[in-house]
Scaffold this active site. Sequence first.
Site, PDB file in Angstrom:
ATOM      1  N   LYS A  22      -2.649  -4.171   2.097  1.00 30.62           N
ATOM      2  CA  LYS A  22      -2.201  -2.846   1.522  1.00 30.62           C
ATOM      3  C   LYS A  22      -1.921  -3.397   0.162  1.00 30.62           C
ATOM      4  O   LYS A  22      -2.342  -2.784  -1.004  1.00 30.62           O
ATOM      5  CB  LYS A  22      -0.880  -2.354   2.073  1.00 30.62           C
ATOM      6  N   ASN A  23      -1.087  -4.703   0.042  1.00 34.16           N
ATOM      7  CA  ASN A  23      -0.510  -4.941  -1.516  1.00 34.16           C
ATOM      8  C   ASN A  23      -1.830  -5.776  -2.323  1.00 34.16           C
ATOM      9  O   ASN A  23      -1.571  -5.733  -3.460  1.00 34.16           O
ATOM     10  CB  ASN A  23       0.465  -5.908  -1.220  1.00 34.16           C
ATOM     11  N   CYS A 116      10.035   2.616  -2.164  1.00 35.88           N
ATOM     12  CA  CYS A 116      11.124   2.455  -1.278  1.00 35.88           C
ATOM     13  C   CYS A 116      12.394   2.265  -1.791  1.00 35.88           C
ATOM     14  O   CYS A 116      12.757   1.739  -2.750  1.00 35.88           O
ATOM     15  CB  CYS A 116      10.751   0.730  -0.598  1.00 35.88           C
ATOM     16  N   ARG A 121      14.775  -2.022  -8.572  1.00 34.24           N
ATOM     17  CA  ARG A 121      13.360  -2.274  -8.657  1.00 34.24           C
ATOM     18  C   ARG A 121      12.860  -1.718 -10.193  1.00 34.24           C
ATOM     19  O   ARG A 121      12.209  -0.983 -10.245  1.00 34.24           O
ATOM     20  CB  ARG A 121      12.705  -1.949  -7.637  1.00 34.24           C
ATOM     21  N   ASP A 305       9.076  -9.486   2.522  1.00 34.47           N
ATOM     22  CA  ASP A 305       8.329  -8.550   3.325  1.00 34.47           C
ATOM     23  C   ASP A 305       8.356  -8.782   4.919  1.00 34.47           C
ATOM     24  O   ASP A 305       8.011  -7.972   5.759  1.00 34.47           O
ATOM     25  CB  ASP A 305       6.886  -7.937   2.956  1.00 34.47           C
ATOM     26  N   ARG A 397       3.018   4.159   6.271  1.00 35.93           N
ATOM     27  CA  ARG A 397       2.622   3.869   4.738  1.00 35.93           C
ATOM     28  C   ARG A 397       1.912   2.639   4.876  1.00 35.93           C
ATOM     29  O   ARG A 397       1.297   2.076   3.892  1.00 35.93           O
ATOM     30  CB  ARG A 397       4.129   3.630   4.080  1.00 35.93           C
TER      31      ARG A 397
HETATM   32  C1  UD1 Z   1       5.393  -6.488  -4.649  1.00 36.30           C
HETATM   33  C2  UD1 Z   1       5.010  -6.005  -3.147  1.00 36.30           C
HETATM   34  C3  UD1 Z   1       6.076  -5.755  -2.111  1.00 36.30           C
HETATM   35  C4  UD1 Z   1       6.975  -7.074  -2.091  1.00 36.30           C
HETATM   36  C5  UD1 Z   1       7.429  -7.586  -3.411  1.00 36.30           C
HETATM   37  C6  UD1 Z   1       7.685  -9.009  -3.510  1.00 36.30           C
HETATM   38  C7  UD1 Z   1       3.039  -4.565  -3.892  1.00 36.30           C
HETATM   39  C8  UD1 Z   1       2.659  -3.074  -3.914  1.00 36.30           C
HETATM   40  N1  UD1 Z   1       4.385  -4.577  -3.314  1.00 36.30           N
HETATM   41  O1  UD1 Z   1       6.222  -5.553  -4.998  1.00 36.30           O
HETATM   42  O2  UD1 Z   1       5.724  -5.416  -1.038  1.00 36.30           O
HETATM   43  O3  UD1 Z   1       8.034  -7.048  -1.297  1.00 36.30           O
HETATM   44  O4  UD1 Z   1       6.114  -7.831  -4.394  1.00 36.30           O
HETATM   45  O5  UD1 Z   1       7.182 -10.172  -2.786  1.00 36.30           O
HETATM   46  O6  UD1 Z   1       2.477  -5.428  -3.991  1.00 36.30           O
HETATM   47  N2  UD1 Z   1      11.532  -6.800 -11.005  1.00 36.30           N
HETATM   48  C9  UD1 Z   1      12.469  -6.849 -12.129  1.00 36.30           C
HETATM   49  N3  UD1 Z   1      11.627  -6.057 -13.324  1.00 36.30           N
HETATM   50  C10 UD1 Z   1      10.416  -5.994 -13.148  1.00 36.30           C
HETATM   51  C11 UD1 Z   1       9.661  -6.099 -11.954  1.00 36.30           C
HETATM   52  C12 UD1 Z   1      10.417  -6.665 -11.042  1.00 36.30           C
HETATM   53  O7  UD1 Z   1      13.537  -6.779 -12.317  1.00 36.30           O
HETATM   54  O8  UD1 Z   1       9.710  -5.409 -14.209  1.00 36.30           O
HETATM   55  C13 UD1 Z   1      12.492  -7.346  -9.928  1.00 36.30           C
HETATM   56  C14 UD1 Z   1      12.229  -6.466  -8.665  1.00 36.30           C
HETATM   57  O9  UD1 Z   1      13.413  -5.540  -8.820  1.00 36.30           O
HETATM   58  C15 UD1 Z   1      12.796  -7.358  -7.509  1.00 36.30           C
HETATM   59  C16 UD1 Z   1      11.790  -8.780  -8.149  1.00 36.30           C
HETATM   60  O10 UD1 Z   1      11.691  -8.632  -9.482  1.00 36.30           O
HETATM   61  O11 UD1 Z   1      14.065  -8.006  -7.491  1.00 36.30           O
HETATM   62  C17 UD1 Z   1      10.619  -8.923  -7.295  1.00 36.30           C
HETATM   63  O12 UD1 Z   1       9.600  -7.572  -7.695  1.00 36.30           O
HETATM   64  P1  UD1 Z   1       8.053  -7.827  -7.532  1.00 36.30           P
HETATM   65  O13 UD1 Z   1       7.738  -9.242  -7.466  1.00 36.30           O
HETATM   66  O14 UD1 Z   1       7.814  -7.182  -8.821  1.00 36.30           O
HETATM   67  O15 UD1 Z   1       7.757  -6.854  -6.468  1.00 36.30           O
HETATM   68  P2  UD1 Z   1       6.757  -5.758  -6.589  1.00 36.30           P
HETATM   69  O16 UD1 Z   1       5.495  -5.962  -7.143  1.00 36.30           O
HETATM   70  O17 UD1 Z   1       7.403  -4.470  -6.673  1.00 36.30           O
END
Ligand code: UD1
Length: 418
Positions: A22-23, A116, A121, A305, A397
């Site tokens: 999915k990701n 979620c 986030r 995850d 989902r």
């Molecule tokens: C992706 C995955 C999710 C997984 C996560 C971490 C998808 C669709 N989802 O989510 O299933 O749990 O990676 O492996 O691929 N953060 C910030 N600012 C930003 C972006 C992120 O502070 O601009 C923080 C987030 O709040 C979090 C951390 O960085 O605490 C990691 O987030 P990130 O790696 O970006 O996760 P996602 O891409 O949202």
Amino acid sequence: MDRLRIVGGGRLQGTVTIAGAKNAALPQIAAALLSPHPLELTNLPQVSDVDNMLSVARLYGARVERNAHSTTIDAGDIVSREVSYDTVRRMRATVLFLGPLLARFGEARVSLPGGCAIGARPVDMHIDALATLGAEIVIENGLIVASARGGLKGARILLGAPSVGATETALMAATMAVGETEIVNAAREPEVADLAACLTAMGAEIEGAGTHRILVQGPTGWQPAKHHGIADRVEAGTYAVAAAITGGELELTNARIENLAAVIQVLEIMGASVRPSNRGLVVARGGPLRAADIVTEPYPGFPTDLQAQFMTLACCAAGTSHIRETIFENRFMHVPELVRLGADIALQGTAATVRGGAALKGAQVMATDLRASVSLVLAALAAEGETIINRVYHLDRGYEQIDSKLAQCGAEIERLRD
Ligand code: UD1
């Protein structure tokens, strides 16, 4: 709202086909909007997050043709318009449309995402990456409004943390930026490397994806492309726990050992055996379950995850396990529900202490987010008696046909439709 009824205590045995990730699928659907030529994706999982992402692509004007084996996205005639908040608020991943739309049209308006309920986030790193490539960005009435009238320009993007999503935004936008872009402190997740493979098939020039430094030469001359996405390592890890928690044996076809090293290490510490097969992996457990200490980390560390699923396994293992969550601040929503099933878990901030070994007993529980929900399914498989899980739309989902995949391996599981 559908519910699941599970009667636990049985041993699972058989074969589970692991779906496409999915990701990996979600950013590739967004990437299709970069190019005026069709992109055919041949391993998209049948899960509602993918359906929603394709619906948003359609709202931008993409033509989507989907059959059982392949999905073709033709973004030849799309426009960079605002789509209704209702469609995007359910899924954080819709922010991944921002980079491609901005890169192709020089402007984009995308809602700040929901998704979620696992913490704040923010998307600041996505925004900073695009600003480094020359975009002007403001937040207006819950929208991210981005513009780069003269086009994006290659630059050095230094990410404050290796965010998966921000790396993907930077990578997609950089394919249209003029000159070289260097992404430093990039996320190394296999899904990032798979996005780079997809973009490369579409015509992009990318080096170093899967490492912490990615180089992109732009702008890309796009071409029609076909890409087969990687298997879902989180789904594979979840079924590995299902085998271990029931003392069973499951062959996980398509699962890739090299994407699951940290997970396999913990499975082995906890008493399961993992061996490669011609088609994937076989996970089994004969002896007792043992406690383990787990810290979630960016890839190649242990994935956040799979934290909830392994906490459930720890509930059934003799001894005390310590689990620390370092990626998301509010990712213990499964804990009160596991406690309802008889688990002994103490929370302190981002750390959980699990005193395992007490027998779990079936009860009514509530699914709260995707991975929390699946941890309740696993607990129910191990629990004595009947468990009813409410709000299973969370599971749908990200898990393709979880009830039938488990039933095929001997689980007593039934979907109660409303
Ligand atoms: C992706 C995955 C999710 C997984 C996560 C971490 C998808 C669709 N989802 O989510 O299933 O749990 O990676 O492996 O691929 N953060 C910030 N600012 C930003 C972006 C992120 O502070 O601009 C923080 C987030 O709040 C979090 C951390 O960085 O605490 C990691 O987030 P990130 O790696 O970006 O996760 P996602 O891409 O949202």
